[in-house]
Design a protein around this motif. Sequence first.
Motif, short mmCIF file in Angstrom:
data_model
loop_
_atom_site.label_atom_id
_atom_site.label_comp_id
_atom_site.label_asym_id
_atom_site.label_seq_id
_atom_site.Cartn_x
_atom_site.Cartn_y
_atom_site.Cartn_z
N MET A 1 28.11 -5.90 -6.66
CA MET A 1 26.90 -6.70 -6.49
C MET A 1 26.17 -6.22 -5.24
N LYS A 2 24.89 -5.98 -5.42
CA LYS A 2 24.02 -5.58 -4.31
C LYS A 2 22.77 -6.44 -4.38
N LYS A 3 22.13 -6.57 -3.26
CA LYS A 3 20.84 -7.25 -3.22
C LYS A 3 19.74 -6.21 -3.33
N ARG A 4 18.92 -6.35 -4.37
CA ARG A 4 17.76 -5.46 -4.52
C ARG A 4 16.61 -6.10 -3.77
N VAL A 5 16.03 -5.36 -2.86
CA VAL A 5 14.89 -5.81 -2.07
C VAL A 5 13.66 -5.08 -2.59
N ALA A 6 12.76 -5.81 -3.22
CA ALA A 6 11.49 -5.25 -3.73
C ALA A 6 10.41 -5.58 -2.71
N VAL A 7 9.69 -4.55 -2.28
CA VAL A 7 8.69 -4.70 -1.23
C VAL A 7 7.32 -4.31 -1.76
N ALA A 8 6.32 -5.13 -1.45
CA ALA A 8 4.92 -4.80 -1.74
C ALA A 8 4.14 -4.97 -0.45
N ILE A 9 3.46 -3.91 -0.05
CA ILE A 9 2.70 -3.92 1.20
C ILE A 9 1.25 -3.60 0.87
N LYS A 10 0.37 -4.49 1.30
CA LYS A 10 -1.06 -4.32 1.06
C LYS A 10 -1.75 -4.10 2.39
N GLY A 11 -2.82 -3.33 2.34
CA GLY A 11 -3.57 -3.08 3.56
C GLY A 11 -4.84 -2.32 3.25
N LEU A 12 -5.41 -1.73 4.30
CA LEU A 12 -6.65 -0.98 4.19
C LEU A 12 -6.46 0.35 4.90
N VAL A 13 -6.72 1.45 4.20
CA VAL A 13 -6.64 2.78 4.81
C VAL A 13 -7.86 2.94 5.71
N LEU A 14 -7.63 3.09 6.99
CA LEU A 14 -8.73 3.10 7.95
C LEU A 14 -9.65 4.31 7.77
N GLU A 15 -9.10 5.46 7.44
CA GLU A 15 -9.89 6.68 7.30
C GLU A 15 -10.85 6.63 6.11
N THR A 16 -10.42 6.00 5.03
CA THR A 16 -11.24 5.97 3.81
C THR A 16 -11.85 4.61 3.53
N ASN A 17 -11.40 3.59 4.24
CA ASN A 17 -11.85 2.20 4.03
C ASN A 17 -11.57 1.72 2.60
N ARG A 18 -10.47 2.21 2.03
CA ARG A 18 -10.06 1.81 0.68
C ARG A 18 -8.80 0.96 0.75
N PRO A 19 -8.64 0.06 -0.24
CA PRO A 19 -7.42 -0.75 -0.27
C PRO A 19 -6.19 0.13 -0.51
N PHE A 20 -5.07 -0.35 0.00
CA PHE A 20 -3.81 0.39 -0.10
C PHE A 20 -2.74 -0.56 -0.63
N LEU A 21 -1.90 -0.05 -1.52
CA LEU A 21 -0.77 -0.83 -2.04
C LEU A 21 0.45 0.06 -2.11
N PHE A 22 1.52 -0.40 -1.48
CA PHE A 22 2.81 0.29 -1.53
C PHE A 22 3.80 -0.64 -2.21
N GLN A 23 4.50 -0.13 -3.21
CA GLN A 23 5.54 -0.91 -3.88
C GLN A 23 6.77 -0.04 -4.05
N ASN A 24 7.91 -0.58 -3.64
CA ASN A 24 9.15 0.15 -3.79
C ASN A 24 10.30 -0.85 -3.66
N SER A 25 11.51 -0.39 -3.92
CA SER A 25 12.67 -1.26 -3.77
C SER A 25 13.86 -0.44 -3.30
N PHE A 26 14.81 -1.13 -2.69
CA PHE A 26 16.04 -0.52 -2.25
C PHE A 26 17.12 -1.59 -2.24
N PHE A 27 18.37 -1.14 -2.09
CA PHE A 27 19.50 -2.06 -2.10
C PHE A 27 20.03 -2.27 -0.69
N VAL A 28 20.48 -3.51 -0.42
CA VAL A 28 21.19 -3.82 0.81
C VAL A 28 22.43 -4.61 0.42
N GLY A 29 23.37 -4.67 1.32
CA GLY A 29 24.57 -5.49 1.07
C GLY A 29 25.66 -4.68 0.40
#
Length: 142
Positions: free
Chosen positions: A110-138
């Motif tokens: 048994m592992k804990k799956r950590v799913a991450v979503a990070i939203k922001g704004l790319v300063l150089e392009t002034n466009r929205p940014f979305l990062f989604q990924n997951s990894f295991f802990v434990g």
Amino acid sequence: MKGIYYKIPIDFGAVTEKKDTEKISIDSSIAQQIFLIATTSLGECKFDESFGSEIWEMDFDLLKSDNILREFIINSLKKAITIHEKRLQLGDVEVHINDENIGGIGKKRMKKRVAVAIKGLVLETNRPFLFQNSFFVGPLSY
């Protein structure tokens, strides 16, 4: 060089053969950096011991509830990304934690799956940014 971003890991075989290394967009470069920040423990990077996140300090702490762990990860990522990714204006950080059996036949792990979503704004392009990924802990296995 400003405006040129390279895919990691770098293909050093190509470099020694004097071939071009693979270039990527700024969005992909930021995503690579965020993944490195999230998966690197503090002190692991010898030239900058502040690089990484505190997530791995809790990797073996199985007594924490999912809500406490989620808040800890959110705060750790916000802090680390704000310090180490200056190309992004950080917006929202979402974390979802699920228990998952990754074992095979006859053995449960048994592992804990950590799913991450990070939203922001790319300063150089002034466009929205979305990062989604997951990894295991434990490390729990039985």
